[in-house]
Design an enzyme around this catalytic site. Sequence first.
Site, mmCIF file in Angstrom:
data_model
loop_
_atom_site.group_PDB
_atom_site.id
_atom_site.type_symbol
_atom_site.label_atom_id
_atom_site.label_comp_id
_atom_site.label_asym_id
_atom_site.label_seq_id
_atom_site.Cartn_x
_atom_site.Cartn_y
_atom_site.Cartn_z
ATOM 1 N N HIS A 231 0.853 -1.178 0.000
ATOM 2 C CA HIS A 231 0.000 0.000 0.000
ATOM 3 C C HIS A 231 0.897 1.238 0.000
ATOM 4 O O HIS A 231 2.044 1.172 0.441
ATOM 5 C CB HIS A 231 -0.877 0.072 1.263
ATOM 6 C CG HIS A 231 -1.688 -1.153 1.527
ATOM 7 N ND1 HIS A 231 -1.235 -2.197 2.323
ATOM 8 C CD2 HIS A 231 -2.913 -1.519 1.093
ATOM 9 C CE1 HIS A 231 -2.159 -3.136 2.374
ATOM 10 N NE2 HIS A 231 -3.189 -2.753 1.633
ATOM 11 N N HIS B 200 6.521 6.616 -1.570
ATOM 12 C CA HIS B 200 7.205 5.419 -2.035
ATOM 13 C C HIS B 200 6.399 4.194 -1.621
ATOM 14 O O HIS B 200 5.548 4.264 -0.728
ATOM 15 C CB HIS B 200 8.617 5.320 -1.437
ATOM 16 C CG HIS B 200 8.621 5.100 0.039
ATOM 17 N ND1 HIS B 200 8.459 6.131 0.942
ATOM 18 C CD2 HIS B 200 8.746 3.962 0.782
ATOM 19 C CE1 HIS B 200 8.491 5.642 2.171
ATOM 20 N NE2 HIS B 200 8.659 4.328 2.106
#
Length: 200
Positions: free
Chosen positions: A44, A131
Amino acid sequence: MTETLRLFVALAIPQEVKAALSVLRGEMEPGQPALRWVRPEGMHLTLAFLGEVAEDRLDQIRAALAGCPGELAPMELVTDGVGVFPHLRAPRVFWVGFRSPPEMLFQLQEEVEEAMAGLGFQRERRDFRPHLTIGRFRRSLRRTEGDLLAAVLERDGRRPFGVIPVTRLSLFRSTLLPSGAMYEEVGGWPLTGPGGTRTS
């Protein structure tokens, strides 16, 4: 006794991106025994980690998050290569980055952090650096492993792994099991743009 839930706010990752990252794993795994890969279902883009939270606060958290998308429109994140934190000499996190992430992403993350701070959750001390964490190093690397990792960063520093459409903000529950963490969405709010209709 009130149950506690392990919660975080994040953006979901499409299956196509997870599949592309599985290809990377297959290429790298034989030469990186110290790298523990994140399972595909655990990938995620985290905007805020809330930690262990009393279950009776769930409705309060949902209500605060409902306003975070505001009038933000859906956006796209273009994956753009791999890297490590904090640095190649002593890597701890292996990640995938994004090419010129849109300002709206930073705005959404700030809205989430502000809403959660209003409920007493601690702000992240480090600046938000978008990221995907795709692996963590369990120990220091041997020289040959470090050389192989350096070669991967050189080769794949700008490698694309697909596009992530951002259409929904999600609140996830993470349940730690002997087989690994299980993730369940316990709240979600669409990014509809100006004048859109949103539901929870």
